[in-house]
Design an enzyme around this catalytic site. Structure first.
Site, PDB file in Angstrom:
ATOM      1  N   HIS A 307     -31.846  36.526  11.267  1.00 27.08           N
ATOM      2  CA  HIS A 307     -32.073  36.057   9.904  1.00 27.08           C
ATOM      3  C   HIS A 307     -33.065  34.906   9.932  1.00 27.08           C
ATOM      4  CE1 HIS A 307     -31.295  34.647   5.836  1.00 27.08           C
ATOM      5  NE2 HIS A 307     -30.776  35.832   5.623  1.00 27.08           N
ATOM      6  N   ASP A 364     -26.146  42.634   6.369  1.00 28.14           N
ATOM      7  CA  ASP A 364     -26.297  44.088   6.372  1.00 28.14           C
ATOM      8  C   ASP A 364     -25.559  44.787   7.516  1.00 28.14           C
ATOM      9  OD1 ASP A 364     -28.021  44.267   4.100  1.00 28.14           O
ATOM     10  OD2 ASP A 364     -29.608  43.391   5.308  1.00 28.14           O
TER      11      ASP A 364
END
Ligand code: CMC
Length: 428
Positions: A307, A364
């Site tokens: 991320h 996700d």
């Protein structure tokens, strides 16, 4: 006296303003830098560039903190429905009972689509990706509601338009799914909750009304709550950039859908499941895929890992991981993709490459396994992300206008040819 940063260029000192946010985030204001010095700054992918001041969502990527309007995501996920969360993100405060009632009533009122709009769905090939349909249809909605093209950002007009969008995105998503499979569409039922209504539009059949189980209703609410906003991510920044040209809310969020589609952003939730299916089919150990992800000559990445902002853990991923276990248990389901996902995560936690680069499961990684348990088909996963992100996109579009921000227009450093003379065709 406010603090300043001093920059020395070509032997000259320049004082730059420092501003500090409510969570002590610090920034150097360079807006006057080019005029004062002739220099611009370079920041590929805007990894270190603040594009706005915002009071919507706070993320501390080092500590794994996410808050909507000051409320920790863990508390919201446990205590709020998606509709309550959407209200909070949009308006800045948790709704009182009467405000929630009025907001829910507006969502119900705006759930149906204009009949002529419904006909457009049959123009898409049955193989059309639902994200393409969603983006196209969101733009199209504005043609049926020309009054929304010039929306003020406060008052009853804004309330109406925001509710219309939040409600219709869910109807469009469900209709896209029904039409793609050649199934008759299900019109919204005003007696159902926001999530219940979506599930009904997706899964009811002419002879079999879909029964919404409380476990699935809760799981879907949680999924949407966790996706409601995430400050200046790729799709939200897209909505802001498009909106900054004073493009209407509908075209701005339609552009947001396109940005979300990519596998490095919202498309990762489907890519994770495809990856886990591949691992399962191949019969290879997760270690093989971890080595593949580390190989710089191989384009393969471990989907659902890493991320831009979280460098410790993504709090949404922790909540989703627990929810996946709870839902599978409550529904008496077993999913072997979950076992593979857990093995992958475990292996990365002991791998230097992932440790050194702070690569942990993101939102996700486990969300697809939750969507599978709910019964959502794979090609709808990123659409589900878009439904969830709608409050954040609208709130950011509103804030952009409330702050009367200038049009987004980055600079560049040109690296092409210097001036040269045109070459006639015969001499090329
Ligand atoms: N697998 C293997 N290596 C990775 C991964 C990954 N998933 N993610 C990052 N790296 C490596 C990357 O190769 C780089 O290595 P090096 O320093 O040796 O060049 C380093 O880690 C830093 O990565 P980056 O690509 O510079 O980081 P970024 O901030 O530009 O990209 C990201 C962030 C999320 C796009 C990236 O981590 C990624 O591609 N992850 C896989 C796709 C994914 O799961 N996306 C969902 C993001 S979260 C929710 C959302 O936005 O929708």
């Amino acid at each position: 006296m406010s603090e300043k940063a001093t920059l020395t260029i070509e032997g000259k000192n320049y004082d730059l303003e420092i501003t500090i946010g409510s969570e002590n985030e610090k920034c150097i204001d360079i807006q006057q830098l080019r005029d004062a010095t002739g220099y611009i700054t370079m920041d590929h992918g805007f990894g270190n560039t603040g594009s706005c001041y915002s009071a919507i969502t706070y993320v501390d990527g080092d500590k794994g903190i996410l808050r909507y309007r000051g409320y920790p995501i863990e508390e919201i996920a446990e205590k709020a429905t998606f509709v309550e969360t959407a209200y909070l993100v949009l308006y800045g405060e948790l709704p009182k009972a009467s405000q929630l009632k009025a907001f829910s009533a507006r969502l119900k009122e705006h759930a149906p689509l204009h009949t002529n709009l419904e006909h457009h769905f049959s123009g898409f090939p049955t193989s059309a990706p639902p994200m393409a349909i969603l983006s196209a249809m969101l733009n199209l909605v504005s043609c049926f509601h020309p009054e929304v093209l010039d929306v003020p950002t406060t008052g009853a007009e804004f309330d109406r338009t925001a509710s219309l969008l939040l409600s219709k995105v869910r109807t469009i998503a469900a209709f896209a799914y029904r039409m793609a499979g050649g199934r008759p569409i299900n019109h919204p039922n005003p007696n159902l909750t926001y999530c219940g209504n979506f599930l009904h539009m997706m899964f009811s059949d002419p002879y079999q009304e879909y029964e919404v189980s409380p476990v699935i209703d809760k799981a879907l609410n949680l999924f949407l709550v966790l996706h409601a906003d995430h400050e200046q991510n790729c799709s939200t920044s897209t909505v802001r950039v498009v909106g900054s040209s004073r493009a209407n809310l509908f075209s701005s969020v339609a552009a947001g859908v396109c940005a979300l589609w990519g596998p490095l952003h919202g498309g990762a939730n489907a890519a994770v499941i495809e990856m886990l299916e591949d691992i399962k089919k191949s019969g290879r150990l997760p270690a093989y895929y971890i080595e593949k992800a580390k190989d710089k000559n191989d384009p393969f990445k471990l989907m659902g890992f890493g991320h831009r902002v979280y460098k410790n853990f993504d709090p949404r991923s922790l909540i989703l991981k627990k929810q996946v276990h709870d839902v599978l248990e409550a529904l008496h389901l077993d999913d072997d993709l979950l076992d593979i996902a857990l093995q992958l995560e475990q292996a990365t936690l002991q791998d230097d490459y992932f440790i050194k680069r702070n690569l942990y499961p993101n939102v996700d990684f486990y969300s697809g396994i939750l969507l599978r348990a709910i019964g959502i088909p794979l090609n709808m996963y990123t659409v589900m992300f878009a439904i969830g992100r709608m409050p954040g996109w609208i709130a950011n579009w509103k804030e952009l206008h409330d702050h009367k921000l200038r049009i987004s227009r980055p600079r560049q450093i040109y690296t092409g040819h210097t001036a040269r003379s045109f070459i006639p065709m015969a001499q090329r």
